[in-house]
Enzyme design. Sequence first.
Site, PDB file in Angstrom:
ATOM      1  N   LYS A 185       0.862  -1.196   0.000  1.00 59.98           N
ATOM      2  CA  LYS A 185       0.000   0.000   0.000  1.00 59.98           C
ATOM      3  C   LYS A 185       0.888   1.233   0.000  1.00 59.98           C
ATOM      4  O   LYS A 185       1.491   1.597   1.007  1.00 59.98           O
ATOM      5  CB  LYS A 185      -0.933   0.051   1.214  1.00 59.98           C
ATOM      6  CG  LYS A 185      -2.079   1.007   0.912  1.00 59.98           C
ATOM      7  CD  LYS A 185      -2.599   1.801   2.065  1.00 59.98           C
ATOM      8  CE  LYS A 185      -1.824   2.938   2.581  1.00 59.98           C
ATOM      9  NZ  LYS A 185      -1.830   4.176   1.782  1.00 59.98           N
ATOM     10  N   GLY A 238       6.959   5.005   7.990  1.00 58.69           N
ATOM     11  CA  GLY A 238       6.095   6.177   8.096  1.00 58.69           C
ATOM     12  C   GLY A 238       6.310   6.852   9.433  1.00 58.69           C
ATOM     13  O   GLY A 238       7.377   6.725  10.057  1.00 58.69           O
ATOM     14  N   SER A 239       5.302   7.553   9.890  1.00 60.89           N
ATOM     15  CA  SER A 239       5.434   8.335  11.118  1.00 60.89           C
ATOM     16  C   SER A 239       5.431   7.431  12.356  1.00 60.89           C
ATOM     17  O   SER A 239       4.875   6.324  12.336  1.00 60.89           O
ATOM     18  CB  SER A 239       4.278   9.325  11.213  1.00 60.89           C
ATOM     19  OG  SER A 239       3.058   8.615  11.276  1.00 60.89           O
ATOM     20  N   THR A 240       5.999   7.939  13.411  1.00 58.53           N
ATOM     21  CA  THR A 240       5.981   7.203  14.681  1.00 58.53           C
ATOM     22  C   THR A 240       4.550   7.050  15.186  1.00 58.53           C
ATOM     23  O   THR A 240       4.179   6.010  15.738  1.00 58.53           O
ATOM     24  CB  THR A 240       6.878   7.924  15.703  1.00 58.53           C
ATOM     25  OG1 THR A 240       8.229   7.852  15.222  1.00 58.53           O
ATOM     26  CG2 THR A 240       6.807   7.289  17.078  1.00 58.53           C
ATOM     27  N   ARG A 241       3.724   8.074  14.957  1.00 57.79           N
ATOM     28  CA  ARG A 241       2.327   8.010  15.407  1.00 57.79           C
ATOM     29  C   ARG A 241       1.621   6.801  14.788  1.00 57.79           C
ATOM     30  O   ARG A 241       1.029   5.978  15.490  1.00 57.79           O
ATOM     31  CB  ARG A 241       1.599   9.305  15.019  1.00 57.79           C
ATOM     32  CG  ARG A 241       0.147   9.370  15.455  1.00 57.79           C
ATOM     33  CD  ARG A 241      -0.544  10.632  14.946  1.00 57.79           C
ATOM     34  NE  ARG A 241      -0.661  10.680  13.507  1.00 57.79           N
ATOM     35  CZ  ARG A 241      -1.591  10.041  12.790  1.00 57.79           C
ATOM     36  NH1 ARG A 241      -2.492   9.302  13.396  1.00 57.79           N
ATOM     37  NH2 ARG A 241      -1.625  10.139  11.474  1.00 57.79           N
ATOM     38  N   GLY A 243       3.111   4.294  13.204  1.00 58.90           N
ATOM     39  CA  GLY A 243       3.880   3.089  13.499  1.00 58.90           C
ATOM     40  C   GLY A 243       3.435   2.427  14.802  1.00 58.90           C
ATOM     41  O   GLY A 243       3.349   1.202  14.897  1.00 58.90           O
ATOM     42  N   GLU A 261       9.851   1.335  10.378  1.00 59.23           N
ATOM     43  CA  GLU A 261      10.900   2.348  10.181  1.00 59.23           C
ATOM     44  C   GLU A 261      10.208   3.694  10.340  1.00 59.23           C
ATOM     45  O   GLU A 261       9.393   4.072   9.498  1.00 59.23           O
ATOM     46  CB  GLU A 261      11.491   2.238   8.768  1.00 59.23           C
ATOM     47  CG  GLU A 261      12.160   0.922   8.464  1.00 59.23           C
ATOM     48  CD  GLU A 261      13.537   0.791   9.093  1.00 59.23           C
ATOM     49  OE1 GLU A 261      14.023   1.769   9.683  1.00 59.23           O
ATOM     50  OE2 GLU A 261      14.102  -0.303   8.997  1.00 59.23           O
ATOM     51  N   CYS A 296      13.715  11.089   6.509  1.00 57.64           N
ATOM     52  CA  CYS A 296      13.623  10.648   7.903  1.00 57.64           C
ATOM     53  C   CYS A 296      14.947  10.852   8.622  1.00 57.64           C
ATOM     54  O   CYS A 296      14.984  11.102   9.809  1.00 57.64           O
ATOM     55  CB  CYS A 296      13.213   9.190   7.953  1.00 57.64           C
ATOM     56  SG  CYS A 296      14.279   8.159   6.929  1.00 57.64           S
ATOM     57  N   GLU A 395       9.690  16.208  14.893  1.00 58.48           N
ATOM     58  CA  GLU A 395      10.101  16.061  13.496  1.00 58.48           C
ATOM     59  C   GLU A 395       9.267  17.005  12.631  1.00 58.48           C
ATOM     60  O   GLU A 395       8.037  16.919  12.611  1.00 58.48           O
ATOM     61  CB  GLU A 395       9.869  14.613  13.054  1.00 58.48           C
ATOM     62  CG  GLU A 395      10.358  14.355  11.648  1.00 58.48           C
ATOM     63  CD  GLU A 395      10.056  12.937  11.180  1.00 58.48           C
ATOM     64  OE1 GLU A 395       8.925  12.471  11.380  1.00 58.48           O
ATOM     65  OE2 GLU A 395      10.957  12.311  10.595  1.00 58.48           O
TER      66      GLU A 395
HETATM   67  P1  NAD Z   1       2.383   8.404   7.725  1.00 60.15           P
HETATM   68  O1  NAD Z   1       2.646   7.600   8.948  1.00 60.15           O
HETATM   69  O2  NAD Z   1       1.347   9.456   7.782  1.00 60.15           O
HETATM   70  O3  NAD Z   1       1.941   7.441   6.528  1.00 60.15           O
HETATM   71  C1  NAD Z   1       2.749   6.360   6.118  1.00 60.15           C
HETATM   72  C2  NAD Z   1       1.863   5.319   5.459  1.00 60.15           C
HETATM   73  O4  NAD Z   1       0.958   4.813   6.434  1.00 60.15           O
HETATM   74  C3  NAD Z   1       1.007   5.859   4.311  1.00 60.15           C
HETATM   75  O5  NAD Z   1       0.930   4.890   3.287  1.00 60.15           O
HETATM   76  C4  NAD Z   1      -0.346   6.048   4.974  1.00 60.15           C
HETATM   77  O6  NAD Z   1      -1.430   5.966   4.074  1.00 60.15           O
HETATM   78  C5  NAD Z   1      -0.359   4.880   5.944  1.00 60.15           C
HETATM   79  N1  NAD Z   1      -1.271   5.049   7.071  1.00 60.15           N
HETATM   80  C6  NAD Z   1      -1.689   6.203   7.646  1.00 60.15           C
HETATM   81  N2  NAD Z   1      -2.563   5.934   8.633  1.00 60.15           N
HETATM   82  C7  NAD Z   1      -2.683   4.591   8.696  1.00 60.15           C
HETATM   83  C8  NAD Z   1      -3.439   3.708   9.514  1.00 60.15           C
HETATM   84  N3  NAD Z   1      -4.242   4.157  10.467  1.00 60.15           N
HETATM   85  N4  NAD Z   1      -3.290   2.376   9.303  1.00 60.15           N
HETATM   86  C9  NAD Z   1      -2.468   1.900   8.348  1.00 60.15           C
HETATM   87  N5  NAD Z   1      -1.760   2.679   7.538  1.00 60.15           N
HETATM   88  C10 NAD Z   1      -1.856   4.018   7.706  1.00 60.15           C
HETATM   89  O7  NAD Z   1       3.781   8.978   7.269  1.00 60.15           O
HETATM   90  P2  NAD Z   1       4.093   9.905   6.029  1.00 60.15           P
HETATM   91  O8  NAD Z   1       3.636  11.289   6.335  1.00 60.15           O
HETATM   92  O9  NAD Z   1       3.610   9.242   4.790  1.00 60.15           O
HETATM   93  O10 NAD Z   1       5.694   9.849   5.990  1.00 60.15           O
HETATM   94  C11 NAD Z   1       6.496  10.648   6.755  1.00 60.15           C
HETATM   95  C12 NAD Z   1       7.046   9.880   7.934  1.00 60.15           C
HETATM   96  O11 NAD Z   1       7.752   8.731   7.480  1.00 60.15           O
HETATM   97  C13 NAD Z   1       8.051  10.687   8.719  1.00 60.15           C
HETATM   98  O12 NAD Z   1       7.792  10.548  10.077  1.00 60.15           O
HETATM   99  C14 NAD Z   1       9.386  10.038   8.348  1.00 60.15           C
HETATM  100  O13 NAD Z   1      10.383  10.201   9.303  1.00 60.15           O
HETATM  101  C15 NAD Z   1       8.987   8.632   8.185  1.00 60.15           C
HETATM  102  N6  NAD Z   1       9.989   7.914   7.406  1.00 60.15           N
HETATM  103  C16 NAD Z   1      10.826   7.035   8.046  1.00 60.15           C
HETATM  104  C17 NAD Z   1      11.812   6.359   7.341  1.00 60.15           C
HETATM  105  C18 NAD Z   1      12.748   5.400   8.018  1.00 60.15           C
HETATM  106  O14 NAD Z   1      13.371   4.593   7.332  1.00 60.15           O
HETATM  107  N7  NAD Z   1      12.880   5.424   9.336  1.00 60.15           N
HETATM  108  C19 NAD Z   1      11.933   6.565   5.970  1.00 60.15           C
HETATM  109  C20 NAD Z   1      11.063   7.456   5.340  1.00 60.15           C
HETATM  110  C21 NAD Z   1      10.088   8.121   6.077  1.00 60.15           C
END
Ligand code: NAD
Length: 495
Positions: A185, A238-241, A243, A261, A296, A395
């Site tokens: 996804k 994605g975000s820590t929230r 995650g 991650e 990130c 962040e």
């Molecule tokens: P996000 O957490 O908002 O979204 C990431 C993914 O999760 C998207 O595909 C989104 O549709 C999905 N998602 C959102 N809510 C969900 C839910 N309730 N259930 C399941 N999936 C859901 O993050 P973002 O804004 O897309 O990306 C930015 C974040 O990603 C930053 O915090 C960045 O640090 C992090 N990031 C981390 C790394 C790493 O390797 N550590 C790499 C790239 C980005």
Amino acid sequence: MKPAIHPSPASFDGRALINGKRVAAQSGQWFDCVSPVDGRILTQVARCAEADVNAAVAAARAAFEDHRWSGMPPAQRKRILIRFADLLLEHADALALTETLDMGKPVKYARSVDVTSAANCIRWYGEAVDKVYDEIAPTARTALALITREPVGVVGVIVPWNYPMIMAAWKIAPALASGNSVVLKPSEKSPLTALRMADLALEAGVPEGVFNVVTGMGPEAGSPLALHMDVDCIAFTGSTRVGKQIHVMAGQSNLKRAWTELGGKSPNIVFADCPNLDRAVEAAVGSIFFNQGESCNAPSRLYVQAEIKERFLEKALALVPAYAPANPLLPDTVMGALVDQIQMNSVLRYIDIGKAEGAKVIAGGEQALRETGGCYVQPTIFDGVTGGMTIAREEIFGPVLSVLTFTDAADAVRQANASVYGLQAGVWTSDLNKAHGVARALRAGTVHVNQYDEDDITVPFGGFKQSGVGRDKSLHAFDKYTETKTTWIRIDSPV
Ligand code: NAD
């Protein structure tokens, strides 16, 4: 500012890819894919939900159970993955253009970094398929203990929008290489290249059902994947929230293994005995402004030893004009658009908070290129930041650098580690003991010494603390997508 090229919506296919076929969402719903370059709608994308996720997981499960992929001779899987990587490079220009239109990064980096790294990652794991051996344990002569790796089964992958192809490749490559089926996804903010990647995987010979893509919103298409009882592993970036929610969803459903991650607020520590101040300045500025600050691992907290701060900032300010935002479709642009209005407004809000809490803007601090209808923010530097300020703790995920000072190594380490994150860190010093001592003391998955841009598929990538659980890249990533099995065989020796 007029984009140099702007394909019509018909140039993109926004349908999901399930069981080898491009399909609309079962509900018939779509969402607009808006370009942050100028606010125009690029195309419509399938708004998948639980029914579509169920169909994709069923296809992935069927493909796994009949061994059409995992049962293939490793050398053949290897050839297909290498062909997949080759196809990405053959389509590099189109993929790079799509990425730039979809998420705003400069097309030169989309081409030279995103497409190239994604292809390299897939090739590397493809090459590894027939080179990783299983083990035999050193047991007594009366038994043989085989320790074998087996694919976990169906892997759900959820990725963000900042490096859409690379983040997907880091997960699908080791997952596919070890014989799993995948349901990916992509972010709703950057779904187009993931769909093209899946098309090209099919073309390369990855069998139908093995690599599926469901597009849509996180709560509508991501959650059903993370909660699915027939998904064996969920790999999330994605975000820590979100995650944290992924780990909860794994626990609420079938206790699928969850790898995350997550976010970062990486410290970059420059001592007065830094061996090359110009290089340190270039790295500090270049790394926070690369990809519009949407990385990130961006070193967003800069700690400069107090006695060299003024000299450091003078040099840094001289570099800022080179990062002025411009049309990302132009070949020389180095700073493009942020991914969408929501992200731009979030970054601008953080800038306002920084000002309100008493930090001093010494560069940028405003929206840019407003007249384009796109999402641009000036490269911004805050001086006078202290550890308690919001812009030093949270962040921002935009082109905003917070500058702090420290007195000695112990002070630098204490401040750097005072974060919920632990993704990466940088240290600049000529003193070998200090470099090693500080690197050991920093709570981060990667520490850079006297540089901040080394990266390679051969090394693990991931974080300590709330930057996530598990590691992408390198052979270590196979641990995430394989089960370890022990098979004991009794040997009644006839001799
Ligand atoms: P996000 O957490 O908002 O979204 C990431 C993914 O999760 C998207 O595909 C989104 O549709 C999905 N998602 C959102 N809510 C969900 C839910 N309730 N259930 C399941 N999936 C859901 O993050 P973002 O804004 O897309 O990306 C930015 C974040 O990603 C930053 O915090 C960045 O640090 C992090 N990031 C981390 C790394 C790493 O390797 N550590 C790499 C790239 C980005």
